[in-house]
Every structure is written in C-alpha cells, then in structure tokens.
Design an enzyme around this catalytic site. Structure first.
Site, short mmCIF file in Angstrom:
data_model
loop_
_atom_site.label_atom_id
_atom_site.label_comp_id
_atom_site.label_asym_id
_atom_site.label_seq_id
_atom_site.Cartn_x
_atom_site.Cartn_y
_atom_site.Cartn_z
N SER A 142 0.97 -1.38 -0.01
CA SER A 142 -0.01 0.05 -0.11
C SER A 142 1.00 1.36 0.05
CB SER A 142 -0.90 -0.07 1.05
OG SER A 142 -1.45 1.25 1.47
N TYR A 155 -2.47 -1.07 10.51
CA TYR A 155 -2.39 -1.30 8.74
C TYR A 155 -1.06 -0.57 8.51
CZ TYR A 155 -4.13 -1.16 3.98
OH TYR A 155 -4.31 -1.20 2.59
P1 NAD Z 1 -11.43 -5.94 -0.41
O1 NAD Z 1 -12.15 -5.89 0.80
O2 NAD Z 1 -12.44 -5.66 -1.52
O3 NAD Z 1 -10.66 -7.42 -0.79
C1 NAD Z 1 -10.10 -7.95 0.45
C2 NAD Z 1 -10.15 -9.66 0.02
O4 NAD Z 1 -9.55 -10.36 1.26
C3 NAD Z 1 -11.56 -10.15 -0.09
O5 NAD Z 1 -11.39 -11.22 -1.05
C4 NAD Z 1 -11.73 -10.84 1.51
O6 NAD Z 1 -12.60 -11.82 1.37
C5 NAD Z 1 -10.20 -11.32 1.58
N1 NAD Z 1 -9.86 -11.51 2.98
C6 NAD Z 1 -10.18 -10.78 4.04
N2 NAD Z 1 -9.79 -11.54 5.40
C7 NAD Z 1 -9.46 -12.62 4.89
C8 NAD Z 1 -9.01 -13.87 5.57
N3 NAD Z 1 -8.98 -14.03 6.75
N4 NAD Z 1 -8.55 -15.09 4.94
C9 NAD Z 1 -8.81 -14.78 3.33
N5 NAD Z 1 -9.31 -13.82 2.83
C10 NAD Z 1 -9.33 -12.81 3.36
O7 NAD Z 1 -10.26 -5.13 -0.30
P2 NAD Z 1 -9.01 -4.61 -1.43
O8 NAD Z 1 -9.19 -3.16 -1.44
O9 NAD Z 1 -9.29 -5.18 -2.82
O10 NAD Z 1 -7.81 -4.91 -0.76
C11 NAD Z 1 -6.87 -5.98 -1.16
C12 NAD Z 1 -5.63 -5.67 -0.75
O11 NAD Z 1 -5.19 -4.39 -1.25
C13 NAD Z 1 -5.24 -5.60 0.78
O12 NAD Z 1 -3.99 -6.20 0.93
C14 NAD Z 1 -5.41 -4.05 0.97
O13 NAD Z 1 -4.64 -3.51 1.99
C15 NAD Z 1 -4.53 -3.48 -0.27
N6 NAD Z 1 -4.64 -2.24 -0.52
C16 NAD Z 1 -6.23 -1.75 -0.96
C17 NAD Z 1 -5.98 -0.18 -1.27
C18 NAD Z 1 -7.48 0.46 -1.38
O14 NAD Z 1 -7.52 1.40 -1.71
N7 NAD Z 1 -8.61 -0.27 -1.75
C19 NAD Z 1 -5.16 0.49 -1.23
C20 NAD Z 1 -3.71 0.06 -0.83
C21 NAD Z 1 -3.41 -1.33 -0.67
#
Ligand code: NAD
Length: 260
Positions: A142, A155
């Site tokens: 991130s 986080y």
């Molecule tokens: P999201 O909530 O759409 O997806 C998260 C995924 O992780 C889902 O499929 C969920 O079921 C899964 N998950 C959560 N807990 C779990 C567990 N215990 N076991 C297995 N699966 C689990 O979120 P996203 O935004 O797509 O996030 C994905 C990654 O991107 C994360 O690591 C997040 O930190 C990172 N990220 C997101 C953003 C953003 O702005 N959305 C920015 C930077 C980084």
C-alpha cells in the site's frame, strides 16, 4: 503471456485481488482464487473466470489468519497443478481508530492477515518455486508501506512490514529465477475503502463527503481513485518474463501520493 503458468491470488473474491485473478486468467494462467464471501457469488466468479478465459480456475477457502490453513492451501495447489509460478499475497483488512482506543483483537487480526499470511505462504511455497527456478511473488502492500496516516497504526505497521519482508525474500531468492516485489496502491474504491469511511468519519469528526474529498483523495495529487484494473495490469507485467530483473522493489501505483 502467462499461458501454462499457475497463479494463486489470496483475497481475490473481491476488489483488487479479483481484478488480478481475472487479469492473470486473461493472459492464459490457471488461477486459484481465495477469500471470504457468499458461496454462490464466489462460485459465479470462479466459473466466469474459467469460462471467459478458458483456463482452470479453483477456489480455496483458506483463512489467511491461520498459518496451518495457508500451508495446506499451498500444498493442495502444488498437488493439483504440479507447480505454483505466481503467488500474490493480497488478502487484507483495515480498521481505523486512535491507538489508545485500537481494539487489541483488530491489531492482532490485521497483523495476521496483512503481514503474517504472506510469511506463511512464501515459507510454504518457496521450496517448490526454488526447485523449478522460476517464480514471481507479488505482495500487495500500500502507499501505507511508505508513508503513514493517523489512526491506522496496525495497517501502516503491517504494510511497512510487508515492504521489509519483500526485500528480504527478494535477496534470499535472487539467484533462483524468482522475483519478489510489492505493489503499493493508493486509494482504490473497493469494499475495504468503503468500510473505512464511517470509521474515519468517527475518528476525525467529518462527514462522508469530507472523508472522501479531504482525507482519501486529498492524499492523491491526481484527485482520482486508482482502479483495481490498473493495479492488476502491473501485477501482470511483474509476473511476465520481461520483468525478471525487477526484484525487491516497493512500487507505488498511487496517483503521485508518495511523491509528496
Ligand atoms: P477488499 O475488501 O475488496 O478485498 C479483500 C479480500 O481479502 C477479499 O477477497 C476478502 O474476502 C479477503 N480476506 C479478508 N480477510 C481474509 C482472510 N482472513 N482470509 C482470506 N481472505 C480474506 O479489499 P481490497 O481493497 O481489494 O484490498 C486488497 C488488498 O489491497 C489488501 O491487502 C489491501 O490492504 C490492499 N490495498 C487496498 C487499497 C485500497 O484503496 N482499496 C489501497 C492499498 C492497498
């Protein structure tokens, strides 16, 4: 570009991970998706990937907070597909609160899912990947792997940790045809971000509109959300043969956020 490869993307029932799994399948890779959600909806996504792109698509329900379940997932995929070529550690959760009020259980869960899960998956998958002398390990970090924001202690700590893990494993595996990199998205409108809007409203005393404009998009000079497809495009490139000299990198896709 990735025909014959096998990719596991953790946390791919939604958001960025789902876009990555679809992008790998579009390039011809067999994919294993993982994550939580409603069983019918997950099966629809899995079947859509297999049918649209003509690849094998499987689902693992492994809980990324459980090291033994992660090791079992890796062993199962190796047994079924014969190899893991691309491992994307992407599952993640968020919680927003001042540190004095930060629930201990949330700290533990965020460290487990956002950081330790990648350790467990890499630890289990690396022997097989090393033996075949080809592999791509991609960790979804991130912008918060590079800079901090208030009220996100767990986080930010986990994502900074992922950056360190990425560099370390890159060094340990560099002579085996393996690259290990971290992608650092800025804000992508996914359920993870949507859910933190009310928490940020409470932590900062702001309205929903203020959180979106003055907290989320304030960080990004482009004043636009990054899209999951843009992040997935980078994940495809990093998995390709052309990216073999890119390793140990913590790479922002953040609309200029961390240039400031
Ligand atoms: P999201 O909530 O759409 O997806 C998260 C995924 O992780 C889902 O499929 C969920 O079921 C899964 N998950 C959560 N807990 C779990 C567990 N215990 N076991 C297995 N699966 C689990 O979120 P996203 O935004 O797509 O996030 C994905 C990654 O991107 C994360 O690591 C997040 O930190 C990172 N990220 C997101 C953003 C953003 O702005 N959305 C920015 C930077 C980084």
């Amino acid at each position: 570009m990735l025909k014959g490869r096998t990719a596991i993307v953790t946390g791919s029932t939604s958001g960025i991970g789902l876009a990555m799994a679809r992008a790998y399948a579009r390039e011809g890779a067999n994919v294993v998706i993982n994550g939580f959600g409603e069983a019918d909806a997950i099966e629809r996504e899995r079947a859509a990937i297999a049918n649209e792109f003509g690849v094998e698509a499987r689902y693992s329900a492994a809980d990324m907070s459980d090291g033994a379940a992660i090791a079992a997932m890796i062993a199962g995929v190796e047994a079924e597909f014969g190899a893991i070529d691309i491992l994307v550690n992407n599952a993640g959760i968020q919680f927003v609160a001042p540190i004095e009020e930060f629930p201990v259980a949330k700290w533990d869960a965020i460290l487990a899912i956002n950081l330790s899960a990648a350790f467990h998956a890499i630890r289990a998958a690396l022997p097989g990947i090393k033996a075949r002398r080809f592999g791509r390990i991609i960790n979804t970090a991130s912008a918060h792997a590079l800079v901090a924001s208030p009220f996100k202690s767990a986080y930010v700590a986990a994502k900074h940790g992922i950056a360190g893990l990425t560099k370390t494993v890159a060094l340990e595996s560099a002579t085996f045809g393996i690259t290990v990199n971290a992608i650092c998205p800025g804000y992508v409108w996914t359920p993870l971000v949507e859910k933190q809007v009310p928490e940020t409203m409470a932590a900062r005393g702001l309205t929903r509109e203020q959180v979106i404009a003055d907290v989320l998009l304030h960080a990004q000079p482009t004043k636009q959300f990054v899209t999951a497809e843009e992040v997935a495009g980078l994940a495809v490139f990093l998995a390709s043969d052309l990216a073999r000299s890119i390793t140990g990198v913590i790479l922002p896709v953040d609309g200029g956020w961390t240039a400031q």
